[in-house]
Design an enzyme around this catalytic site. Structure first.
Site, PDB file in Angstrom:
ATOM      1  N   ALA A 255       0.843  -1.351   0.118  1.00 48.92           N
ATOM      2  CA  ALA A 255       0.072  -0.069  -0.121  1.00 48.92           C
ATOM      3  C   ALA A 255       0.729   1.138  -0.037  1.00 48.92           C
ATOM      4  CB  ALA A 255      -1.043   0.000   1.371  1.00 48.92           C
ATOM      5  N   ASP A 256       0.440   2.170  -0.543  1.00 49.50           N
ATOM      6  CA  ASP A 256       0.972   3.430  -0.650  1.00 49.50           C
ATOM      7  C   ASP A 256       0.359   4.294   0.323  1.00 49.50           C
ATOM      8  OD1 ASP A 256       1.746   2.529  -3.511  1.00 49.50           O
ATOM      9  OD2 ASP A 256       3.345   3.906  -2.667  1.00 49.50           O
TER      10      ASP A 256
END
Ligand code: MRU
Length: 382
Positions: A255-256
Site C-alpha cells: 500500500a502507498d
C-alpha cells in the site's frame, strides 16, 4: 546475504539504483536533500517505506555533515522544516513520507523546548533529527518482520484447514528493495516460504514501470522462492485455469496510502486484481505498516494520484541482449513501444475500495472488517 536497497551509517547514505536492476548493482551516494529528491522523483528508489527512509536519512546526512548555515536551534529547525517541505513534493501518493516528516518535525521541536541556546542547541537539534531518522529506518525492518508473520498467521487460519501448501499472487515490488528489508506483501510471502507452506508465488510484470518483472522476480529468484512471472493481463486466466491445481489462495499487495475507511492506494493494476480475486473467491490481502495509514483522509476519492510522463508507456530502455543470450550492461538502448504521437494516460497508482479488501495486515496485527463491512483502523493507529 540479503538484498539492501539502502546502506547507511551515520554521515553516509548509499542507495541502490533500482533503474539498473536486475542487471547492475550500483549504489549512489545520497548526501543532500536535493540528491534525495532526485533519487525519489526519478524512481532510482521507490516503494512507500523506502521513499520515506531515504528522504529522512539523506537530510540527516546533510545536517550531520553541517552543509548549511544556522546559528541556533530555531534557525536549524527553520532550515529543517524548509528541507522537509521540499522533500514532501518529491512524490505525492505514498503517505509514509508525510508521516515521517511529521515525526521528524515534532522530534526536533522537543529539543527546542529544553532551553538550550546558540551552537549547543543547533547541535542538539541535528543529533535529535539524525537519531529520529535512524529510528525510522530501524522500525521499518521490525515492522516488516511482524507483518510477514501476522500475514502468514492470518492466511493459514482462513478457509478449510489444509496440510498442503498454498500459492499466492503479488503485484509491484514490496520487498527488500521497497523497504529497509524483508518487505511487506513480499514479507508475507517470505514468511510463508520460511514456514514451508508456500507452494508457488506468482508475480505480475507491473506495467508500465515493470517493478514486478525487474525487481520482484529478481528478489524471488535471489531468495530461491518458487515463482512464476506473468503479465498483468494474465491474472484472470491464471485464476481461472490454475486456482485449484496450484491452490491459489490469496492476492497479497502492499500500500502507498490506506485511508480511514480502508480504501487503499497502491500501484496501478491493484484494483483490477481485487476485482478478479473477489470473482474467483480468492482472498485479497493488503500488507501495510502503520506508517502507510492515513486516518486524516476519510475515503479513497480524496487521495492524490501521481500521474507520470507519457514516455513510460511509449518507450522502454534496457541493456542489449547479445546473440548468446547474455546481457551487455555497457550498451543500453531506448526503443519505441508505441506510436510516439498517441495520447497517453499514465496514473502511477489506483485506489482499491475497502469492500474488495479482506484484511489489512499491519505490524500490530491483522485488521478485518466488522459485521457492518467496515474497517476500524484506529485499533492499530491512534
Ligand atoms: O511507484 P512505486 O514503485 O513507488 O510503487 C510502489 C508500490 O505501489 C508499492 O506496492 C507500495 O509502495 C508498497 S512498498 C512496501
Amino acid at each position: 546475504m540479503s538484498l539492501e536497497a539502502i546502506r547507511y551509517k551515520r554521515g553516509k547514505l548509499e542507495v541502490l539504483d533500482q533503474l539498473r536492476l536486475p542487471h547492475e548493482h550500483h549504489y549512489d551516494e545520497v548526501s543532500t536533500s536535493e540528491a534525495a529528491f532526485d533519487c525519489i522523483r526519478s524512481m532510482r528508489v521507490r516503494g512507500a517505506p523506502a521513499i520515506a527512509i531515504v528522504a529522512s536519512l539523506a537530510l540527516g546526512v546533510e545536517l550531520w555533515n553541517a552543509r548549511f548555515y544556522a546559528k541556533n536551534g530555531p534557525e536549524t529547525i527553520a532550515f529543517i522544516d524548509g528541507r522537509l517541505d521540499y522533500l514532501y513534493e518529491s512524490r505525492p501518493t505514498a503517505v509514509d513520507l508525510a508521516n515521517a516528516i511529521a515525526v521528524l518535525k515534532e522530534a526536533v521541536r522537543e529539543v527546542d523546548d529544553t532551553g538550550m541556546e546558540g551552537a549547543v542547541a543547533r547541535s542538539a537539534v541535528i543529533l535529535k533529527f539524525v537519531e529520529t531518522a535512524e529510528v525510522i529506518l530501524k522500525r521499518d525492518l521490525q515492522n516488516n518482520l511482524a507483518i510477514g508473520s501476522n500475514g502468514a498467521d492470518w492466511l493459514l487460519k482462513q478457509g478449510e484447514p489444509t496440510d498442503s501448501s498454498l500459492s499466492v499472487l503479488t503485484h509491484c515490488n514490496t520487498g527488500s528493495l521497497a523497504t529497509s528489508g524483508h518487505g511487506t506483501a513480499l514479507g508475507i510471502i517470505r514468511s510463508l516460504h520460511a514456514r514451508n507452506v508456500l507452494k508457488h508465488a506468482y508475480c505480475t510484470e507491473t506495467r508500465p514501470y515493470n517493478q514486478g518483472s525487474r525487481l520482484t522476480s529478481f528478489e524471488l529468484v535471489f531468495e530461491k522462492i518458487p515463482a512464476t512471472l506473468v503479465t498483468d493481463s494474465m491474472a484472470a486466466a491464471l485464476f481461472h485455469l490454475k486456482k485449484d491445481a496450484m491452490n491459489i489462495r490469496a492476492v497479497i499487495v502492499g500500500a502507498d496510502r490506506v485511508v480511514r475507511n480502508g480504501d487503499t492506494a497502491n500501484k496501478i493494476g491493484t484494483y483490477q486484481l481485487a476485482v478478479l480475486a473477489r470473482h474467483h473467491g480468492i482472498k485479497f490481502i493488503v500488507a501495510a505498516p502503520t506508517t502507510s495509514i492515513d486516518l486524516d483522509t476519510v475515503t479513497g476519492s480524496d487521495i492524490k494520484i501521481e500521474e507520470r510522463k507519457r514516455e513510460e508507456l511509449t518507450q522502454i530502455s534496457g541493456p542489449v541482449v547479445k546473440a548468446d543470450g547474455t546481457v551487455d550492461v555497457k550498451q543500453t538502448v531506448r526503443v519505441a513501444t508505441a506510436d510516439q504521437h498517441i495520447d497517453v494516460w499514465n496514473p502511477a497508482f489506483d485506489v482499491t475500495p475497502h469492500g474488495l479488501i479482506d484484511v489489512i495486515v499491519t505490524e500490530k496485527g491483522a485488521v478485518e472488517k466488522n459485521v457492518d463491512g467496515e474497517f476500524d483502523l484506529t485499533t492499530v493507529k491512534a
